[in-house]
Write a protein that holds these residues in place. Structure first.
Motif, PDB file in Angstrom:
ATOM      1  N   VAL A 153       7.497  -9.009  -8.213  1.00 35.04           N
ATOM      2  CA  VAL A 153       8.801  -8.818  -7.814  1.00 35.04           C
ATOM      3  C   VAL A 153       9.034  -9.059  -6.385  1.00 35.04           C
ATOM      4  N   PRO A 154       9.906  -9.919  -5.521  1.00 38.75           N
ATOM      5  CA  PRO A 154      10.803 -10.742  -6.372  1.00 38.75           C
ATOM      6  C   PRO A 154      10.055 -12.096  -6.574  1.00 38.75           C
ATOM      7  N   GLU A 205      24.136  -6.072  -4.744  1.00 36.32           N
ATOM      8  CA  GLU A 205      22.843  -4.968  -4.083  1.00 36.32           C
ATOM      9  C   GLU A 205      21.539  -5.100  -4.992  1.00 36.32           C
ATOM     10  N   LEU A 206      21.976  -5.636  -6.309  1.00 32.00           N
ATOM     11  CA  LEU A 206      21.018  -5.873  -7.352  1.00 32.00           C
ATOM     12  C   LEU A 206      20.230  -7.153  -7.224  1.00 32.00           C
ATOM     13  N   GLU A 247       6.643  -2.622 -14.971  1.00 29.19           N
ATOM     14  CA  GLU A 247       6.992  -2.164 -13.543  1.00 29.19           C
ATOM     15  C   GLU A 247       5.887  -2.769 -12.673  1.00 29.19           C
ATOM     16  N   THR A 273      19.651  -1.960 -15.503  1.00 31.42           N
ATOM     17  CA  THR A 273      18.711  -1.534 -14.382  1.00 31.42           C
ATOM     18  C   THR A 273      17.474  -1.331 -15.478  1.00 31.42           C
ATOM     19  N   THR A 298      13.534 -11.093 -12.198  1.00 35.04           N
ATOM     20  CA  THR A 298      14.100 -10.552 -11.036  1.00 35.04           C
ATOM     21  C   THR A 298      15.475 -10.997 -11.070  1.00 35.04           C
ATOM     22  N   GLY A 303      17.659  -9.819  -6.573  1.00 31.59           N
ATOM     23  CA  GLY A 303      16.121  -9.652  -5.919  1.00 31.59           C
ATOM     24  C   GLY A 303      15.719  -8.438  -6.190  1.00 31.59           C
ATOM     25  N   THR A 304      16.016  -7.657  -7.269  1.00 37.08           N
ATOM     26  CA  THR A 304      15.256  -6.567  -7.602  1.00 37.08           C
ATOM     27  C   THR A 304      14.905  -6.748  -9.330  1.00 37.08           C
ATOM     28  N   ARG A 305      14.127  -5.824  -9.882  1.00 29.11           N
ATOM     29  CA  ARG A 305      13.750  -5.987 -11.258  1.00 29.11           C
ATOM     30  C   ARG A 305      14.819  -5.624 -12.176  1.00 29.11           C
ATOM     31  N   MET A 306      15.073  -6.220 -13.195  1.00 27.93           N
ATOM     32  CA  MET A 306      16.014  -5.978 -14.202  1.00 27.93           C
ATOM     33  C   MET A 306      15.667  -6.344 -15.599  1.00 27.93           C
ATOM     34  N   CYS A 315      12.337  -9.174 -18.832  1.00 25.24           N
ATOM     35  CA  CYS A 315      12.227  -8.231 -17.484  1.00 25.24           C
ATOM     36  C   CYS A 315      12.058  -9.511 -16.475  1.00 25.24           C
TER      37      CYS A 315
END
Length: 464
Positions: free
Chosen positions: A349-350, A263-264, A345, A222, A253, A266-269, A251
């Protein structure tokens, strides 16, 4: 006259008769598909597309362009700047010339001018040999190698151009030319990082190396873990790590995949990709400090696979909008790590955007120093890789890439790998070749293309 072109019908008829391949003009079925390029931001309409099947086709297409007074664009693999096409001009399309023949007895491979990394890797895999290839399977081997050739195996084997043994070209005058270290040596020198503006490379021969085993590790975190993860990876590589270790921190999506918690997706990782030119047991030993971070990761995968199956793992699908750039760094201290992570940051995304930092060193830094590759000795590279679909995101995505460059500029060496950038101006082209090489490529250009017929890549103007 052919509609929407400046090409006389008689000249076009002659080209169709001369080519073993196919000739397409705007009204022909299939022309729209043939003019579509990798970068969805580019929508250009060439007058003629010569889909060449042989080196003779290439020579005939170049002579056709000369006779009609039009500059020539050359198409092999993908190019972020869309330089493979020009509005209203002819295109020499090499993609049919994609044959690759590996010769394990002599440890060489002969590569057609239109071959992609997928063609190259699949031809080499049965013999367990490889040469440094691109980080995407759709990359054209020709442009990749002529621009330097930075990829997953570079720390172990060096840059792709370090293994260029010879090339066959068609010049701006339609002449067939062979070049190697003994024959036309100045041209051979220019092809080691100087790009493809000196002629159309119809084939090349590369040295290959034994690669009996290949494996990789992928750790997904994360975003809050980003600074600790990047520092751990930096410390591992700066130790230094063995040459067999490559990869980088990305970094991105998180994709919908079996190893990603639903649940993760489509989120930034924050992802760590470690490649290893050897067996899995050695990988685990070499990167033990990173694997120790595993309990904090949302996903961990370690696998031994054929190398030919790896470059497609992070492929950028064609047709999306792309804007890339890069800065090569003389160091990657904690302050630079913080800047790198802060810029993550802001990334779109996504989307398919990737914010990448990767190590150089190893055999890249120890490679031949005489070629026009001033970024070779930089220990780190930051590569903001903007990829998105919605034109409404153009401004923010391009601004983000530029902000990344600005953020890490205090540590930048000023040199850049030209294959990682689009159209950023003559100063950046000069930065890709190095100030010490300002005159020599221009003299080679004057000898082989004095009229600057080939000028749609990162252009080197002919010396006066």
């Amino acid at each position: 006259m052919t509609p929407r072109t400046l090409v006389p019908d008689s000249a076009l008829a002659g080209l169709r008769e001369d080519l073993a391949g196919e000739v397409l003009v705007p009204d022909d079925p299939g022309c729209d598909g043939a003019r579509t390029v990798f970068n969805g931001m580019i929508d250009r309409r060439p007058a003629v597309i010569a889909r060449c099947a042989t080196p003779e086709d290439v020579a005939n297409a170049v002579l056709f362009a000369r006779e009609t007074g039009l500059p020539v664009a050359v198409r092999g693999g993908h190019a972020v700047a869309g330089t493979a096409l020009d509005d209203g001009g002819p295109v020499v399309d090499l993609r049919r010339m994609h044959a690759v023949v590996a010769d394990p007895e002599n440890m060489t491979v002969r590569v057609g001018g239109g071959a992609t990394m997928s063609h190259l890797d699949r031809a080499c895999q049965p013999f367990h040999v490889a040469v440094t290839g691109g980080r995407a399977s759709t990359t054209g081997v020709g442009g990749f190698t002529l621009g330097g050739g930075s990829g997953w195996l570079e720390r172990r084997f060096g840059l792709a151009c370090d293994h260029l043994l010879s090339a066959e070209l068609v010049t701006a005058g339609g002449r067939h030319v062979h070049t190697d270290a003994e024959e036309n040596p100045e041209l051979f020198w220019a092809l080691h990082g100087g790009g493809g503006n000196f002629g159309v490379v119809t084939s090349m021969t590369l040295r290959v190396h034994a690669l009996p085993e290949f494996c990789f590790a992928l750790l997904l975190f994360t975003p809050d873990a980003g600074p600790d993860v990047v520092r751990a990876y930096r410390d591992l590589m700066d130790a230094p790590a063995p040459d067999a270790v490559g990869g980088g921190v990305l970094c991105l999506t998180a994709p919908p995949a079996e190893f990603v918690p639903p649940e993760l997706a489509g989120t930034r990782m924050c992802a760590v990709v470690v490649t290893y030119a050897g067996p899995e047991a050695e990988l685990r030993e070499a990167v033990a400090p990173l694997l120790a971070l595993g309990p904090a990761a949302t996903a961990v995968a370690v696998a031994e696979i054929p190398y030919a199956g790896f470059p497609c793992v992070l492929d950028d699908p064609p047709g999306q909008r792309n804007y890339w750039s890069a800065e090569y760094l003389d160091a990657f201290p904690d302050e630079a790590v913080e800047v790198f992570c802060a810029r993550a940051e802001d990334m779109p995304v996504p989307t398919g955007t990737q914010h990448v930092v990767f190590p150089m060193g190893g055999r890249v830094a120890r490679g031949p120093s005489e070629y026009p590759l001033p970024w070779r000795t930089a220990p780190w590279a930051v590569h903001p890789f903007g990829v998105w679909e919605d034109p409404a995101d153009d401004e923010r995505a391009i601004r983000w890439v530029r902000d990344v460059r600005a953020g890490v500029r205090p540590w930048a060496v000023g040199a850049v790998y030209l294959n990682f950038i689009g159209a950023e101006g003559a100063d950046r082209v000069a930065a890709g070749l190095g100030a010490e090489n300002a005159r020599r490529p221009a003299e080679v250009k004057a000898a082989y293309d004095p009229g600057n017929v080939f000028r749609f890549n990162h252009d080197t103007a002919p010396a006066a």
